[in-house]
Design a protein around this motif. Structure first.
Motif, PDB file in Angstrom:
ATOM      1  N   GLY A 188       8.841  32.589 -29.472  1.00  0.00           N
ATOM      2  CA  GLY A 188       8.117  33.827 -29.738  1.00  0.00           C
ATOM      3  C   GLY A 188       8.479  34.478 -31.063  1.00  0.00           C
ATOM      4  N   GLY A 189       9.396  33.854 -31.800  1.00  0.00           N
ATOM      5  CA  GLY A 189       9.782  34.391 -33.100  1.00  0.00           C
ATOM      6  C   GLY A 189      10.714  35.586 -33.041  1.00  0.00           C
ATOM      7  N   TRP A 190      11.316  35.844 -31.886  1.00  0.00           N
ATOM      8  CA  TRP A 190      12.169  37.032 -31.745  1.00  0.00           C
ATOM      9  C   TRP A 190      13.471  36.916 -32.523  1.00  0.00           C
ATOM     10  N   ALA A 191      13.965  35.696 -32.702  1.00  0.00           N
ATOM     11  CA  ALA A 191      15.186  35.527 -33.505  1.00  0.00           C
ATOM     12  C   ALA A 191      14.947  36.028 -34.924  1.00  0.00           C
ATOM     13  N   GLU A 192      13.777  35.748 -35.467  1.00  0.00           N
ATOM     14  CA  GLU A 192      13.443  36.227 -36.813  1.00  0.00           C
ATOM     15  C   GLU A 192      13.150  37.725 -36.813  1.00  0.00           C
ATOM     16  N   LYS A 193      12.453  38.196 -35.786  1.00  0.00           N
ATOM     17  CA  LYS A 193      12.095  39.621 -35.741  1.00  0.00           C
ATOM     18  C   LYS A 193      13.324  40.515 -35.625  1.00  0.00           C
ATOM     19  N   LEU A 194      14.308  40.096 -34.839  1.00  0.00           N
ATOM     20  CA  LEU A 194      15.518  40.902 -34.706  1.00  0.00           C
ATOM     21  C   LEU A 194      16.515  40.622 -35.816  1.00  0.00           C
ATOM     22  N   ALA A 195      16.449  39.435 -36.400  1.00  0.00           N
ATOM     23  CA  ALA A 195      17.274  39.059 -37.564  1.00  0.00           C
ATOM     24  C   ALA A 195      18.748  39.413 -37.380  1.00  0.00           C
ATOM     25  N   LEU A 196      19.301  39.013 -36.248  1.00  0.00           N
ATOM     26  CA  LEU A 196      20.714  39.277 -35.983  1.00  0.00           C
ATOM     27  C   LEU A 196      21.581  38.204 -36.636  1.00  0.00           C
ATOM     28  N   PRO A 197      22.810  38.553 -37.002  1.00  0.00           N
ATOM     29  CA  PRO A 197      23.677  37.613 -37.722  1.00  0.00           C
ATOM     30  C   PRO A 197      24.416  36.633 -36.803  1.00  0.00           C
ATOM     31  N   PHE A 198      23.686  36.062 -35.841  1.00  0.00           N
ATOM     32  CA  PHE A 198      24.284  35.147 -34.878  1.00  0.00           C
ATOM     33  C   PHE A 198      23.564  33.811 -34.911  1.00  0.00           C
ATOM     34  N   ASP A 199      24.245  32.803 -34.399  1.00  0.00           N
ATOM     35  CA  ASP A 199      23.617  31.510 -34.189  1.00  0.00           C
ATOM     36  C   ASP A 199      22.425  31.705 -33.244  1.00  0.00           C
ATOM     37  N   VAL A 200      21.390  30.921 -33.439  1.00  0.00           N
ATOM     38  CA  VAL A 200      20.167  31.069 -32.649  1.00  0.00           C
ATOM     39  C   VAL A 200      20.415  30.855 -31.153  1.00  0.00           C
ATOM     40  N   ALA A 201      21.450  30.108 -30.795  1.00  0.00           N
ATOM     41  CA  ALA A 201      21.753  29.854 -29.388  1.00  0.00           C
ATOM     42  C   ALA A 201      22.604  30.957 -28.751  1.00  0.00           C
ATOM     43  N   GLN A 220      18.542  36.281 -19.630  1.00  0.00           N
ATOM     44  CA  GLN A 220      17.384  35.957 -18.801  1.00  0.00           C
ATOM     45  C   GLN A 220      16.532  34.883 -19.477  1.00  0.00           C
ATOM     46  N   ASP A 221      16.264  35.064 -20.757  1.00  0.00           N
ATOM     47  CA  ASP A 221      15.469  34.106 -21.519  1.00  0.00           C
ATOM     48  C   ASP A 221      16.126  32.723 -21.479  1.00  0.00           C
ATOM     49  N   ASP A 222      17.402  32.651 -21.788  1.00  0.00           N
ATOM     50  CA  ASP A 222      18.147  31.398 -21.825  1.00  0.00           C
ATOM     51  C   ASP A 222      18.144  30.699 -20.469  1.00  0.00           C
ATOM     52  N   HIS A 223      18.492  31.432 -19.427  1.00  0.00           N
ATOM     53  CA  HIS A 223      18.643  30.819 -18.110  1.00  0.00           C
ATOM     54  C   HIS A 223      17.299  30.428 -17.491  1.00  0.00           C
ATOM     55  N   VAL A 224      16.301  31.288 -17.614  1.00  0.00           N
ATOM     56  CA  VAL A 224      14.996  30.971 -17.020  1.00  0.00           C
ATOM     57  C   VAL A 224      14.324  29.839 -17.789  1.00  0.00           C
ATOM     58  N   ALA A 225      14.398  29.863 -19.102  1.00  0.00           N
ATOM     59  CA  ALA A 225      13.816  28.766 -19.885  1.00  0.00           C
ATOM     60  C   ALA A 225      14.476  27.443 -19.514  1.00  0.00           C
ATOM     61  N   ASP A 226      15.785  27.469 -19.310  1.00  0.00           N
ATOM     62  CA  ASP A 226      16.509  26.254 -18.945  1.00  0.00           C
ATOM     63  C   ASP A 226      15.994  25.680 -17.625  1.00  0.00           C
ATOM     64  N   VAL A 227      15.910  26.504 -16.589  1.00  0.00           N
ATOM     65  CA  VAL A 227      15.471  25.981 -15.284  1.00  0.00           C
ATOM     66  C   VAL A 227      13.977  25.672 -15.265  1.00  0.00           C
ATOM     67  N   ALA A 228      13.213  26.310 -16.145  1.00  0.00           N
ATOM     68  CA  ALA A 228      11.766  26.035 -16.233  1.00  0.00           C
ATOM     69  C   ALA A 228      11.477  24.828 -17.119  1.00  0.00           C
ATOM     70  N   GLY A 229      12.463  24.427 -17.910  1.00  0.00           N
ATOM     71  CA  GLY A 229      12.273  23.287 -18.807  1.00  0.00           C
ATOM     72  C   GLY A 229      11.357  23.599 -19.981  1.00  0.00           C
ATOM     73  N   VAL A 230      11.448  24.849 -20.477  1.00  0.00           N
ATOM     74  CA  VAL A 230      10.614  25.268 -21.609  1.00  0.00           C
ATOM     75  C   VAL A 230      11.490  25.850 -22.707  1.00  0.00           C
ATOM     76  N   GLU A 231      10.901  26.005 -23.897  1.00  0.00           N
ATOM     77  CA  GLU A 231      11.613  26.631 -25.009  1.00  0.00           C
ATOM     78  C   GLU A 231      11.787  28.126 -24.741  1.00  0.00           C
ATOM     79  N   GLN A 232      12.912  28.645 -25.145  1.00  0.00           N
ATOM     80  CA  GLN A 232      13.168  30.080 -24.991  1.00  0.00           C
ATOM     81  C   GLN A 232      12.180  30.890 -25.817  1.00  0.00           C
ATOM     82  N   ARG A 233      11.845  32.064 -25.331  1.00  0.00           N
ATOM     83  CA  ARG A 233      10.974  32.982 -26.071  1.00  0.00           C
ATOM     84  C   ARG A 233      11.680  33.456 -27.339  1.00  0.00           C
ATOM     85  N   TRP A 234      13.002  33.469 -27.364  1.00  0.00           N
ATOM     86  CA  TRP A 234      13.797  33.874 -28.521  1.00  0.00           C
ATOM     87  C   TRP A 234      13.355  33.106 -29.759  1.00  0.00           C
ATOM     88  N   THR A 235      13.146  31.802 -29.597  1.00  0.00           N
ATOM     89  CA  THR A 235      12.701  30.979 -30.718  1.00  0.00           C
ATOM     90  C   THR A 235      11.193  30.785 -30.702  1.00  0.00           C
TER      91      THR A 235
END
Length: 175
Positions: free
Chosen positions: A74-87, A57-72
């Motif tokens: 909003g700092g959620w990539a760091e908060k969840l600290a998952l071992p995946f590429d940020v994309a 949802q974050d990826d697709h809505v940010a894309d059509v809205a032309g904004v940065e994803q909340r994942w990055t």
């Protein structure tokens, strides 16, 4: 709430409100063990399903809205600290990658709430003409904004239903 003169916004907002409400129910009171439960070694966990549906949802809505994803943003990539590429959104994950999504319900819920707020804010800006805008020409027919948003809501509802089912299986298994 959208104005009555904007039924398209009201309908889409209702769909995404339903997704968020169902995710809240799945996460409410869930233990770390329930979030990580797998009915078999190949199955998705509640944590992975909720993370994945929120990422998509974050990826697709940010894309059509032309904004940065909340994942990055909003700092959620760091908060969840998952071992995946940020994309990474989880599409095509292996069983080992699914198992790597280990977090608590509060963090997952926080990410969901941030994405939900961004989604509903975007929906509130839309006009009926906006919904006809083509957002993806890789398909035949090309995908409009309306079709993309309905597709995201549909995918999210399927995944939250799966998460609710897995959580129920975990309870029945005594987890």
């Amino acid at each position: 709430m959208p104005s009555p003169s904007a039924p398209h916004v009201a309908l889409l907002t209702d769909a995404f409100d339903r997704v968020a409400g169902e995710v809240r129910r799945v996460l409410r009171g869930a233990t770390a063990e329930q979030l990580a439960y797998r009915p078999d070694p190949e199955a998705n966990t509640v944590a992975w399903l909720v993370w994945h549906l929120t990422r998509v949802q974050d990826d697709h809505v940010a894309d059509v809205a032309g904004v940065e994803q909340r994942w990055t943003a909003g700092g959620w990539a760091e908060k969840l600290a998952l071992p995946f590429d940020v994309a990474d959104t989880g599409y095509g994950h292996s069983p080992e990658q699914v198992a790597a999504v280990r977090t608590d319900g509060a963090v997952l819920g926080g990410y969901l709430e941030d994405v939900h707020a961004a989604t509903t804010a975007f929906l509130g800006t839309l006009t009926p003409a906006d919904l006809e805008r083509v957002v993806d020409t890789r398909w035949d027919p090309p995908v409009t904004l309306a079709v993309r948003l309905v597709s995201v809501a549909s995918d999210d509802l399927q995944h939250v239903g799966q998460a609710a089912y897995v959580r129920g299986l975990a309870r029945r298994a005594g987890v």
